[in-house]
Design a protein around this motif. Structure first.
Motif, PDB file in Angstrom:
ATOM      1  N   CYS A 445       4.406  -3.622  -1.181  1.00  0.00           N
ATOM      2  CA  CYS A 445       5.580  -2.775  -1.257  1.00  0.00           C
ATOM      3  C   CYS A 445       6.686  -3.426  -0.457  1.00  0.00           C
ATOM      4  N   HIS A 486       7.742   7.512   0.579  1.00  0.00           N
ATOM      5  CA  HIS A 486       7.350   6.482  -0.375  1.00  0.00           C
ATOM      6  C   HIS A 486       6.007   5.859   0.017  1.00  0.00           C
ATOM      7  N   GLU A 487       5.869   5.484   1.262  1.00  0.00           N
ATOM      8  CA  GLU A 487       4.634   4.814   1.678  1.00  0.00           C
ATOM      9  C   GLU A 487       3.446   5.771   1.649  1.00  0.00           C
ATOM     10  N   HIS A 490       2.155   5.920  -1.811  1.00  0.00           N
ATOM     11  CA  HIS A 490       1.226   4.833  -2.149  1.00  0.00           C
ATOM     12  C   HIS A 490      -0.195   5.182  -1.731  1.00  0.00           C
ATOM     13  N   HIS A 496       4.559   2.232  -8.032  1.00  0.00           N
ATOM     14  CA  HIS A 496       6.003   2.459  -8.111  1.00  0.00           C
ATOM     15  C   HIS A 496       6.425   3.132  -9.414  1.00  0.00           C
ATOM     16  N   TYR A 526      12.768   2.079  -5.836  1.00  0.00           N
ATOM     17  CA  TYR A 526      13.623   1.405  -4.846  1.00  0.00           C
ATOM     18  C   TYR A 526      15.056   1.750  -5.231  1.00  0.00           C
TER      19      TYR A 526
HETATM   20 ZN   LIG Z   1       6.378   0.778  -2.481  1.00  0.00          ZN
END
Ligand SMILES: [Zn+2]
Length: 870
Positions: A445, A486-487, A490, A496, A526
């Motif tokens: 990432c 976001h993390e 994951h 993504h 992103y």
């Molecule tokens: Zn990522």
């Protein structure tokens, strides 16, 4: 003095003898045991040496060593450090998960702190007096009902990673050498795999040879569910040609600290859930070898084992929540933001029927456990000199079932600071398309890099435009918040979704009363930082809660399944059938268009924003034009160096280049729909981008990237772009800003896409099914964009560079000078455009520099035509 030396020497010799004796005893263990069975030997031993010399049992011998009890018991000699690992009978022929990750390592060696490198299934097997460690290959599935399953092993290879002699054994326990297991590259290749391109390049850094005498086992960390060993690998090259980066204390030696983890696979009632192309989960791939379908996939998604405490309740707490620990090294002022962002995912789980799915605790300062214990999921905090990733959220999953066993997140504080991570600026000739389109493996990432660029752009713009402190605080907080969301996403199994920022129209994306903290379908994109253009009020900078896509995929992955397989399949399909809702749009790194010529759907991209990314980019260009003029006034403080200004100019220019790239992808683009046949609301799998959008993209590039006045706003900045001097660091480099190169690289990046062979071929192909912006019109427009505006006057130096670059690319495409790889019609179009340009060059207008430039272009084109005729 002499006496002391002698004593020391004597001590050393006696230690060495002891070590040798100990090793000897261990190595001859099997032999000694055989001797013991002989009656004569037994009699001799007891008659000569008495009871004291009786051979010690394995248990007694191990007792003399330092014990590290855990999944695999490990024993270490306190004098020589040699170690033994005990494998018991019930551990043989049983799969364990093996993981390798870098605890500390130089990037030059291809290692970065916290980076997971390898995960595979292994088995310990006994073969006479040896223990083998074998890597399994679970990828292929054979229906046991099918006769073919009898041939299941055909051409599917296991790998014997190592084979080591059993050192001692007793009562179904086998001790093997610790060094044989991990002090080598047998289980995991620590040094990089050969890379012919990089290896040929004499300039690139090369890792030396593995030195086992200098390498050592640093730590043994043993826990009930995992045994970890940290090994320091030393590589040596006595004459390195490249000295690597500053992190290397001495370029001849590189050390990498790698952790080997042996993990027990959980045994419970977890049920695997199938993958589907419409949702973006990390997964375990299986090929069904007994299926007759062309897509014979039996892939299962990675997800946690979450069960409802009360299965009959519509919404229930879980039997066991996913517990996150905030590492005690985390700055106190960031802890609340990190906790809140992690817990924000609970709303998505609640919609899937599980309340309080995630809990967050803070690791006490006096905790007696570390993040290495697999039972703890930890949000870790680091700061490295040259971080490759901004927040790395790996998860460890059972390769058979996809059950996520553990996860850690590595947060790089560096990304939250106003520090430019890249070693080079665009004004130094650095190009984002060279270094910035970080090629990704599944789990990597690079959001941190993206966010760092965003933050620097936003900060420079905020400074120039006099943004208030409250807004600036909000920007910083939302940046961190988004990174965590976001993390954590994951670690829940999600990959993504680079299409998610298409959610809102450009008209409302800055309106907080509409967006309400949700700027995108998913937090797994992103995004561009949503900075308001001139004339609009600032809204949300970033999303601060899971979006509709996130809620939907969590429902797919985590809603409780039905026992009946057919009913369960219907239930899952009902969820998946909603994929045609635009809010649930999905496309990941494998589909995104960040690199020139790569992939086809312009809506799947990074750094774009809103359902009309071309209009959004136009607003951004306007913001940038507005910002340039204010920078000299606001970014310079008496007494400071010009460094902040250089960083600001580069960040703003990078953003301009990013938005130009986003815009260019719409030309010749194709919209993709992955809905199944007959699904409600579905469009066809491939629909060419509407001509009006393509033409808007072309005209925006003309105005904002190619136009003679596109960079006029930067004029006052050129002679101020001075980096602060640091010792001799400028040695061998020229420090003046390379302005023409910076501008040309941004223009070339866009031409690289529009004139890419893949794009050109696709424009021609899509004309067969609806593309109304044909190749000859695209190139006529492109030629106009690059030549028309200054055809009746002087051509400035930026335009001269651009025109030469474009003509060179046309020549390459045309095949006039050398064989062309382009389709013949594209060659014809390029040739036609060259003729048009040649005609247009026949004018006597403009200054002397312009005449010289036009003369050069004419000769260039003429000679190519001449050559092709001869
Ligand atoms: Zn990522």
């Amino acid at each position: 003095m002499r006496n002391i030396r002698l004593t020391l020497l004597a001590a050393a010799v006696s230690m060495a003898v002891n070590v040798e004796a100990a090793e000897d005893t261990l190595q001859n263990q099997a032999l000694l045991m055989m001797q013991e069975t002989a009656a004569e030997a037994e009699t001799e031993a007891s008659s000569e040496d008495g009871e004291e010399e009786k051979e010690k049992t394995m248990a007694e011998k191990l007792e003399e060593k330092t014990a590290f009890p855990g999944l695999f018991d490990v024993y270490r000699d306190s004098e020589d450090g040699s170690g033994l690992v005990v494998v018991t009978d019930d551990m043989l022929n049983k799969p364990f998960l093996y993981m390798a990750h870098t605890v500390n390592g130089a990037l030059d060696a291809g290692h970065f702190k916290g980076g997971y490198r390898d995960g595979k299934l292994i088995e310990f097997r006994k073969y006479f007096d040896r223990i083998d460690v074998v890597a399994l290959n679970p990828r292929y599935y054979f229906d046991p009902e099918n006769a073919i399953s009898k041939a299941a092993d055909a051409n599917i290879s296991e790998a014997v990673l190592l084979s080591t002699k059993i050192d001692m054994n007793e009562d179904g326990k086998y001790a093997i050498s610790l060094s044989d297991l991990v002090l080598n590259e047998n289980i995991h290749k620590v040094s990089p795999w050969p890379n012919p391109a990089a290896d040929k390049n004499s300039k690139s850094y090369k890792l030396g040879k593995f030195q086992d005498s200098k390498s050592r086992i640093l730590e043994i960390n043993n826990f009930p569910a995992n045994t970890d060993m940290i090994v320091e690998y030393v590589f040596e090259d006595s004459n390195p040609k490249n000295f690597g980066n500053n992190e290397l204390a001495d370029p001849r030696y590189v050390s990498v600290q790698l952790q080997h983890s042996f993990v027990e696979l959980p045994e419970n009632n977890f049920k695997p859930r199938r993958d589907d192309p419409r949702v973006g989960y990390f997964l375990q791939q299986f090929d069904d070898m007994t299926s007759d379908r062309t897509a014979n996939y039996r892939d299962v998604i990675n997800r946690w084992h979450l069960e409802k405490k009360d299965p009959s309740a519509k919404v229930s707490d879980p039997v066991k929540p996913i517990t996150w620990w905030i590492e005690n090294t985390t700055p106190v002022e960031w802890r609340d933001t990190i906790r809140d962002a992690t817990l924000a995912w609970n709303t998505a789980f609640e919609k899937a029927g599980i309340s309080n799915a995630i809990e967050v605790k803070i690791q006490p300062d006096d905790a007696d456990w570390t993040a290495d214990d697999i039972r703890y999921n930890v949000l870790r905090w680091t700061s490295s000199p040259r971080p490759p990733f901004g927040g790395y959220g790996p998860s460890i999953a059972n390769p058979y079932t996809g059950e996520i066993i553990a996860a850690d997140i590595m947060l790089e504080y560096t990304f939250m600071k106003g520090r430019w991570i890249q070693a080079n600026f665009l004004s130094d000739g650095y190009s984002e398309s060279e270094l910035g389109h970080f090629e990704q493996e599944d789990l990597h990432c690079s959001l941190g890099h993206a966010m760092n660029g965003n933050l620097l752009f936003a900060q420079a713009t905020a400074m120039a435009n006099g943004m208030g402190d409250i807004e600036k605080d909000k920007m910083l907080k939302q940046t961190m918040y988004y990174l965590i969301l976001h993390e954590v996403g994951h670690t829940l199994g999600l990959n993504h979704n680079m299409r998610a920022t298409q959610l809102h129209s450009n008209d409302v994306v800055h309106d907080e009363s509409v967006t309400k903290g949700i700027l995108a379908g998913s937090v797994m994109d992103y995004p561009s930082v949503n900075y308001a253009p001139p004339g609009k009020t600032q809204g949300d900078f970033y999303t601060d809660k899971p979006g509709p896509y996130d809620d939907w995929v969590i429902e797919y992955g985590y809603s409780v399944g039905l026992a009946d397989a057919e009913e369960e399949e219907k239930r899952l399909e009902a969820i998946l059938s909603r994929s045609t809702d635009p809010a649930l749009a999905f496309g990941n790194d494998a589909d995104d268009m960040r690199a020139p010529g790569r992939h086809i759907d312009p809506r799947v991209n990074i750094f774009d924003m809103s359902g009309d990314a071309v209009e959004y980019a136009k607003d951004r260009f306007a913001l940038i034009r507005d910002t340039w003029g204010k920078m000299t006034e606001k970014a310079l403080n008496p007494g400071d160096s010009y460094n902040d200004l250089v960083v600001g100019v580069n960040a703003v220019f990078t953003e301009l280049s990013r938005q130009a790239n986003v815009t260019s992808r719409y030309i010749g683009g194709v919209y993709v729909d992955r809905a199944m046949v007959g699904q409600d609301g579905a469009s066809k799998p491939f629909t060419p981008t509407p001509a009006v959008t393509q033409k808007t993209a072309m005209s925006s590039l003309r105005d904002n990237l190619f136009a003679p006045d596109a960079f006029d706003g930067m004029q006052p900045l050129y002679d101020l772009m001075q980096k602060q001097r640091r010792s001799f660091n400028n040695f061998g480099k020229n420090e003046d800003p390379r302005i023409h190169e910076m501008v040309l690289k941004a223009q070339q990046a866009v031409l690289s896409h529009i004139m890419h062979k893949n794009t050109v071929e696709r424009i021609v192909d899509t004309e067969l099914y609806g593309n109304e912006y044909p190749l000859e019109v695209v190139f006529a427009d492109l030629t106009d964009a690059i030549f028309e505006d200054d055809s009746k006057g002087s051509v400035n130096s930026f335009r001269q560079n651009l025109q030469v670059a474009y003509v060179n690319r046309l020549l390459n495409m045309s095949g006039l000078e050398a064989k062309s790889a382009y389709p013949t019609f594209a060659q014809a179009v390029a040739t036609y455009e060259l003729e048009q340009i040649e005609d247009a060059l026949n004018t006597s207008r403009g200054d002397k520099a312009t005449k010289i430039h036009r003369n050069f272009l004419q000769r260039r084109i003429n000679s190519a035509f001449h050559k092709s005729k001869s």
